[in-house]
Motif scaffolding. Structure first.
Motif, PDB file in Angstrom:
ATOM      1  N   MET A  39       0.871  -1.257   0.024  1.00  0.00           N
ATOM      2  CA  MET A  39      -0.283   0.229   0.240  1.00  0.00           C
ATOM      3  C   MET A  39       0.672   1.448   0.154  1.00  0.00           C
ATOM      4  O   MET A  39       0.712   2.103  -0.733  1.00  0.00           O
ATOM      5  CB  MET A  39      -0.738   0.194   1.141  1.00  0.00           C
ATOM      6  N   ALA A  40       1.839   1.263   0.468  1.00  0.00           N
ATOM      7  CA  ALA A  40       2.674   2.849   0.503  1.00  0.00           C
ATOM      8  C   ALA A  40       3.566   2.443  -0.019  1.00  0.00           C
ATOM      9  O   ALA A  40       3.833   3.895  -0.359  1.00  0.00           O
ATOM     10  CB  ALA A  40       3.775   2.013   2.241  1.00  0.00           C
TER      11      ALA A  40
ATOM     12  N   LEU B 176       1.644   5.928  -4.575  1.00  0.00           N
ATOM     13  CA  LEU B 176       2.005   7.637  -4.210  1.00  0.00           C
ATOM     14  C   LEU B 176       1.102   8.055  -4.538  1.00  0.00           C
ATOM     15  O   LEU B 176       0.418   8.188  -5.768  1.00  0.00           O
ATOM     16  CB  LEU B 176       3.529   8.117  -5.037  1.00  0.00           C
ATOM     17  N   PRO B 177       0.815   9.350  -3.746  1.00  0.00           N
ATOM     18  CA  PRO B 177      -0.216   9.904  -3.502  1.00  0.00           C
ATOM     19  C   PRO B 177      -0.788  10.669  -4.469  1.00  0.00           C
ATOM     20  O   PRO B 177       0.637  11.584  -5.118  1.00  0.00           O
ATOM     21  CB  PRO B 177      -0.817  11.067  -2.710  1.00  0.00           C
TER      22      PRO B 177
ATOM     23  N   VAL C 140      -0.989  14.156  -6.157  1.00  0.00           N
ATOM     24  CA  VAL C 140      -1.361  15.088  -5.632  1.00  0.00           C
ATOM     25  C   VAL C 140      -1.078  16.407  -6.650  1.00  0.00           C
ATOM     26  O   VAL C 140      -0.446  15.814  -7.620  1.00  0.00           O
ATOM     27  CB  VAL C 140      -0.628  15.663  -4.412  1.00  0.00           C
ATOM     28  N   ALA C 141      -1.718  17.042  -6.406  1.00  0.00           N
ATOM     29  CA  ALA C 141      -2.044  18.848  -6.711  1.00  0.00           C
ATOM     30  C   ALA C 141      -0.478  18.588  -6.768  1.00  0.00           C
ATOM     31  O   ALA C 141      -0.062  18.750  -5.235  1.00  0.00           O
ATOM     32  CB  ALA C 141      -2.566  19.812  -6.804  1.00  0.00           C
TER      33      ALA C 141
ATOM     34  N   ARG D 104       2.258  21.478  -4.759  1.00  0.00           N
ATOM     35  CA  ARG D 104       1.637  22.296  -4.189  1.00  0.00           C
ATOM     36  C   ARG D 104       2.723  23.915  -4.502  1.00  0.00           C
ATOM     37  O   ARG D 104       3.036  24.257  -4.299  1.00  0.00           O
ATOM     38  CB  ARG D 104       3.173  21.630  -3.037  1.00  0.00           C
ATOM     39  N   LYS D 105       1.781  24.308  -3.910  1.00  0.00           N
ATOM     40  CA  LYS D 105       1.316  26.461  -4.578  1.00  0.00           C
ATOM     41  C   LYS D 105       2.949  26.505  -3.859  1.00  0.00           C
ATOM     42  O   LYS D 105       3.326  27.035  -4.257  1.00  0.00           O
ATOM     43  CB  LYS D 105       0.663  26.406  -3.615  1.00  0.00           C
ATOM     44  N   SER D 106       3.270  26.168  -2.476  1.00  0.00           N
ATOM     45  CA  SER D 106       4.632  26.663  -1.875  1.00  0.00           C
ATOM     46  C   SER D 106       5.749  26.558  -2.446  1.00  0.00           C
ATOM     47  O   SER D 106       6.532  27.157  -3.210  1.00  0.00           O
ATOM     48  CB  SER D 106       4.309  25.961  -0.173  1.00  0.00           C
ATOM     49  N   LEU D 107       5.639  25.420  -2.926  1.00  0.00           N
ATOM     50  CA  LEU D 107       7.183  25.049  -3.146  1.00  0.00           C
ATOM     51  C   LEU D 107       6.978  24.715  -4.987  1.00  0.00           C
ATOM     52  O   LEU D 107       7.875  25.323  -5.300  1.00  0.00           O
ATOM     53  CB  LEU D 107       7.329  23.422  -2.857  1.00  0.00           C
ATOM     54  N   LEU D 108       6.270  25.110  -5.250  1.00  0.00           N
ATOM     55  CA  LEU D 108       5.760  24.066  -7.220  1.00  0.00           C
ATOM     56  C   LEU D 108       5.659  25.007  -8.474  1.00  0.00           C
ATOM     57  O   LEU D 108       5.708  24.576  -8.877  1.00  0.00           O
ATOM     58  CB  LEU D 108       5.593  22.431  -7.282  1.00  0.00           C
TER      59      LEU D 108
ATOM     60  N   ARG E 278      13.290  29.018  -3.775  1.00  0.00           N
ATOM     61  CA  ARG E 278      11.980  27.149  -3.985  1.00  0.00           C
ATOM     62  C   ARG E 278      12.851  26.208  -4.360  1.00  0.00           C
ATOM     63  O   ARG E 278      12.093  25.433  -4.608  1.00  0.00           O
ATOM     64  CB  ARG E 278      11.308  27.716  -4.791  1.00  0.00           C
ATOM     65  N   THR E 279      13.999  26.230  -4.558  1.00  0.00           N
ATOM     66  CA  THR E 279      14.818  24.721  -4.142  1.00  0.00           C
ATOM     67  C   THR E 279      14.836  24.354  -2.698  1.00  0.00           C
ATOM     68  O   THR E 279      14.580  24.869  -2.230  1.00  0.00           O
ATOM     69  CB  THR E 279      15.499  24.885  -5.131  1.00  0.00           C
ATOM     70  N   PRO E 280      15.115  22.674  -2.623  1.00  0.00           N
ATOM     71  CA  PRO E 280      15.711  22.145  -1.878  1.00  0.00           C
ATOM     72  C   PRO E 280      16.533  23.384  -0.650  1.00  0.00           C
ATOM     73  O   PRO E 280      16.791  23.963   0.995  1.00  0.00           O
ATOM     74  CB  PRO E 280      15.918  21.095  -1.876  1.00  0.00           C
TER      75      PRO E 280
END
Ligand SMILES: Nc1ncnc2c1ncn2[C@@H]1O[C@H](COP(=O)(O)OP(=O)(O)OP(=O)(O)O)[C@@H](O)[C@H]1O
Ligand SMILES: [Mg+2]
Lengths: 350, 340, 272
Positions: A1-2, A5-6, A8-9, A11-15, A199-201
């Motif tokens: 299950m794990a 990968l979900p 996901v849209a 993420r606004k903050s990073l992507l 906006r990079t790691p």
């Protein structure tokens, strides 16, 4: 299950990719078309200089805005890059300059300046907060006095003259229009690089270190290493700015990174605003316009033209006193007020 | 005493090395030099002069830096206008001496005037930005730019020298042998009296500060505040008064140092930055916020500058810088600085 | 239940953690004679303590007993004045904090220590980034990145999915406490220190917390500081009582609960 990968849209903050808003298009076109209507003097002396000072101040913005470290070494890093260009490349001081080709001395200049900036950073980050100002200022002063006394490498008081850009594509890059486009390109590139980095790691971690170093360490980040790498990144930008500055003046002397010049970079960055990378360029433009037209303005109000520094100092005090986030801060406040006025819940008042 | 004992038991090798260095240094200063040594190091008189100039310069640096470090320790404010206060004090002192002819009179006048400027700054500017260390520091930069230009406007670009009084001029013979004449007679070092007086005054002021800090109620408050400002704030003391007093005192001291600097060196635009930087380096080396640290740092930097100037003129700045870098690398809090 | 577990710590992490764990023998965490002085005040003195791998321990003690200081010494927030600290057999007394975290140690803070100016997603992303490669990467993360995916799983595990793009400063107190937990679960934790995670939570939030804690994979041991005996007894199999900076009693929950001295201390003036 794990392992599923979900989906996901982003993420606004990073992507979220910055959508390019209309005003930016207009500004971009305006800058590109500038040579069509601006005089050579304005192109070379005001805009070219603003882009250069803006880049050096931008390197301070990276450290102060994203890293929480107010470094006064950036102008020195820039000047060192300029010195390396003069020493390894060609200059009027033929007994020192080595005359190497540009594809060797330009990367070396950036590399040496970055190494120097990193070393200073490594010393400065051993202490916290406002100590950084003291330490970097002291090192900047040591560099100034050293270059002034050292004749073997830095040619002492006189420095180097006749340091000019190579004639790429057969163009004289010190002509107003080519110089304008060259500095514009470098400024835009470094601006985009900083925006990208934020906006990079690494950029996110750097902002985490700024906000909460203790928590960052408890998440597995080496706070010191991130700070030092930020110095490296900033130094590269400062170095490019320094090379352009030397080409613009066609010379580099100890006074290129004298104490007043070192302080001026801080003034520019603070006046423009340290919150976003556009701030330093705004500050630089204001500074360039003021210093070019200061004597005219001062004469107009009945003062001696020599009092430029007084105006700069008072202006700086006013900004620090009333709008700590600089011109950008004023702009943000204005925007916020407009928003508030539009918001029906808060009423149409004020 | 007990700390010395601790030191010697905890770092036996280091203690021996330091002792050997101290003894060797004392020998260099007091004993007449054998000819072999003179060949290597030059005349003993030159060496002694460098040492004395170094210590005197250190005394001047101490006067400037001690106010700086006190303000920093208590208010966490890197007062980058400190050099301007120094230069302002020097100019005003010059004006007083020039008008009245009394050198000593300049001291109380400058102390009061520059102290009042400090009072004004603390009361009108810094109090309004309490807790915003960075902003306070930026303000001091703005103030230093403005003050520098105002002083340039009023006093111009030329350099001034404060005249030392009759009774302090001329050399004095000190009980240090510089050499031996062929007839066996020892030659003693002669050195400007005014510099000895400055050294003496700096020591007196330093001791007085130490006593006030360690033996008086005000001193206890200040020290408590340097260690932990929250404690001071919580103790119900009108912390603002302590801040005011310390800022005014530090400013006044910088002003007085300006007279002294103007007497045995000179005053001109740019000296403000020079003494600000000296204070920075002294405080970084000695330990931020520590008065004994400022004294130690001042002497080290003064000596390094003067010895460097005599024996390696091109690199004297590098010495100063190297000392600072080494201290930062191995003891970032400074030689006598406490934990941060 | 099994699904809840995998949602919190992935199996891949688990085997990695076991591989690491198998290198060392003996205790997960071992303190010997740890003392921390603040000036003249001994916040903790001569604490000796060992926790087996996978063991869940509660630490009790009145205000100022030195519980948080104990955590701070273990995680390297500050160095102990004397004594040694071993994690899975490795002496990390003088390690910087981040090196300890990279060896599988995690913690939460009694007073939430979060990035208020960032979104929930960025907070958790940072936590996942801190214990993986690419901390200095200058490539922007994509939604398909393993770290991003991992962050989303964690956010889901602590029931913050709806608040994912909210600024942390705008979260409720309970949500902030949940986020604290999420930050401590990032990567492959082997041993976790929870500093009063239940304090100030509503009964519902408490039972969610208990579910999360008991849903952790068996190989993960932890110490939890908890004033509420009920919560402590539900999530811990052994108890350490601290008093005035010293270890006062150790035992099973029943032993501690029925100990006469403990009762006197806790009921008579212990809370005062
Ligand atoms: N950074 C510090 N500086 C000085 N004293 C401290 C510091 N941290 C803790 N102390 C002191 O150490 C003692 C133990 O504090 P600690 O926070 O460890 O207690 P605690 O058991 O966690 O209490 P609580 O239940 O209130 O969280 C207290 O007296 C506290 O005042
Ligand atoms: Mg606690």
């Amino acid at each position: 299950m794990a392992d599923v990968l979900p989906t996901v849209a982003p993420r606004k903050s990073l992507l979220a990719l910055e959508r390019i808003p209309a005003p930016v298009w207009v500004l971009g076109l305006l800058l590109l078309a500038m040579p069509a209507f601006a005089s050579n003097f304005v192109l070379f002396q005001i805009f070219g200089w603003s882009f250069i000072l803006g880049m050096i101040a931008l390197s301070l913005m990276v450290l102060a805005g994203y890293g929480g470290m107010v470094s006064l070494i950036q102008m020195t890093v820039a000047a060192l890059a300029g010195y390396v260009v003069a020493i390894l490349g060609t200059s009027g001081v033929t007994q020192i300059s080595l005359g190497w080709p540009w594809w060797l001395y330009i990367p070396l200049a950036i590399l040496i300046a970055a190494v120097f900036g990193t070393l200073v950073g490594a010393l400065a980050v051993r202490t916290e907060g406002i100590y950084t100002i003291m330490i970097t200022l002291a090192i900047a002063a040591a560099f100034f006095y050293f270059t002034r006394q050292n004749y073997g490498i830095f040619n002492g008081y006189t420095g180097f003259n006749n340091v000019i850009p190579p004639a790429w594509f057969g163009v004289d890059w010190r002509q107003a229009v080519p110089f304008y486009y060259m500095t514009l390109a470098c400024a835009v590139l470094s601006y985009l690089a900083v925006l990208w980095m934020s906006r990079t790691p690494f950029g996110l971690a750097l902002q985490g270190v700024r906000d909460n170093p203790r928590r960052m360490a408890a998440l597995g980040f080496s706070v010191t290493a991130h700070r030092i790498v930020a110095y490296t990144f900033a130094s590269v930008i400062a170095a490019v700015g320094g090379i352009l500055l030397v080409w613009q003046n066609a010379q580099v002397t100890p006074g290129t990174a004298g104490i007043p010049q070192v302080i001026d970079i801080l003034v520019i960055a603070v006046v423009g605003g340290l919150k976003r990378p556009i701030g330093p360029f705004i500050g630089a433009l204001i500074y360039a316009i003021l210093s070019v037209f200061a004597s005219d303005i001062l004469h107009a109000i009945g003062m001696s033209g020599e009092r430029f520094k007084l105006v700069v100092g008072l202006g700086f005090l006013a900004v620090v006193g009333f709008s700590p986030d600089g011109v950008l801060g004023l702009w943000d406040k204005y925007q916020a007020r407009r928003e508030a006025n539009r918001d029906p819940l808060l009423g149409g008042g004020r | 005493m007990s700390t010395l004992h601790n030191l010697s038991t905890r770092h036996p090798v280091g203690t021996i090395v330091i002792l050997a260095l101290v003894v060797g240094f004392a020998w260099l200063i007091f004993a007449p030099w054998p000819p072999g040594l003179e060949q290597v190091m030059g005349r003993k008189r030159v060496f002694l002069n460098a040492i004395f100039s170094g210590v005197t310069l250190g005394a001047l640096y101490f006067l400037v830096a001690s106010g700086f470090t006190l303000v920093f320790g208590l208010m966490r404010n890197v007062n980058l206008a400190h050099g301007s206060l120094y230069l302002l004090g020097g100019y005003i002192g010059y004006g007083v001496v020039d008008a009245t002819g009394y050198w000593l009179l300049a001291f109380p006048v400058v102390f009061v005037v520059v102290g009042a400027v400090g009072l004004l700054l603390q009361h009108q500017v810094f109090r309004r930005m309490e807790g915003e260390e960075l902003r306070q520091t930026l303000v001091t930069i703005g103030i230093s730019i403005v003050l520098a230009d105002l002083m340039l406007w009023y006093w111009g670009g030329q350099s001034y020298q404060v005249l030392s009084p009759q009774w302090l001029s001329g050399p004095i013979t000190l009980p240090f042998v510089t050499g031996v004449r062929p007839n066996g007679q020892a030659v003693y070092l002669s050195y400007p009296l005014v510099r000895i007086a400055i050294l003496f005054a700096a020591i007196v002021i330093g001791l007085a500060m130490w006593f006030v800090l360690n033996r008086s109620k005000l001193g206890m408050l200040i020290r408590a505040g340097v260690d932990d400002r929250d404690i001071l704030a919580a103790s119900g003391v009108r912390i603002q008064y302590v801040f005011l007093a310390v800022f005014a005192f530090g400013a006044g001291l910088a002003g007085i140092a300006g007279i002294i600097g103007g007497t045995f060196q000179s005053l001109s635009p740019g000296e403000d930055t020079r003494f600000l930087l000296a204070s920075l380096v002294v405080v970084i080396v000695g330990g931020m916020g520590s008065i004994p640290g400022a004294a130690l740092g001042a002497v080290i930097i003064g000596l390094a500058e003067q010895i460097g100037l005599v024996y390696a003129p091109t690199y004297s700045v590098v010495f100063t810088f190297l000392i600072m870098a080494v201290v930062l690398a191995f003891r970032p809090q400074g030689l006598l600085g406490g934990r941060r | 239940m099994a699904q809840a577990r995998t949602a919190i710590v992935r199996t891949a992490d688990r085997s990695a953690a076991e591989r690491l764990g198998s290198v060392s023998t003996g205790n997960a965490l071992e303190l010997r004679g740890v003392t921390k002085l603040f000036g003249a005040l001994a916040a903790i003195s001569d604490v000796t303590l060992s926790v087996r791998p996978g063991e869940r321990r509660a630490v009790l003690g009145s205000n100022g007993a030195g519980k948080t200081t104990l955590f701070n010494c273990v995680t390297g927030d500050f160095l102990p004045t004397s004594g040694t600290i071993r994690l899975f057999g490795e002496d990390l007394t003088n390690f910087p904090a981040h090196e300890r975290i990279r060896r599988g140690l995690r913690r939460t803070y009694q007073i939430s220590l979060l990035f208020g100016g960032m979104t929930v997603a960025d907070n958790v992303y940072l936590a996942c980034l801190g214990v993986s490669r690419g901390r200095f990467s200058l490539l922007r993360p994509r939604p398909s990145d393993a770290i991003v995916a991992r962050a989303h799983e964690l956010i889901e595990a602590v029931h913050l999915t709806r608040a994912r793009d909210t600024l942390v400063s705008a979260l409720s107190y309970g949500q902030q406490r949940q986020l604290e937990i999420a930050l401590a679960l990032a990567g492959a934790p082997r041993f976790i220190l929870f500093d009063e995670p239940a304090a100030g939570l509503s009964p519902t939030e408490r039972s969610e917390l208990v579910a999360i804690l008991s849903g952790l994979p068996d190989h993960i041991g932890y110490i939890i500081i908890e004033h509420d005996m009920d919560v402590a007894l539900r999530v811990a199999e052994s108890v350490t009582m601290m008093h005035n900076g010293r270890v006062f009693k150790e035992g099973t929950p029943e032993e501690i609960e029925n100990d006469a001295e403990v009762q006197e201390l806790y009921l008579g003036g212990g809370h005062g």
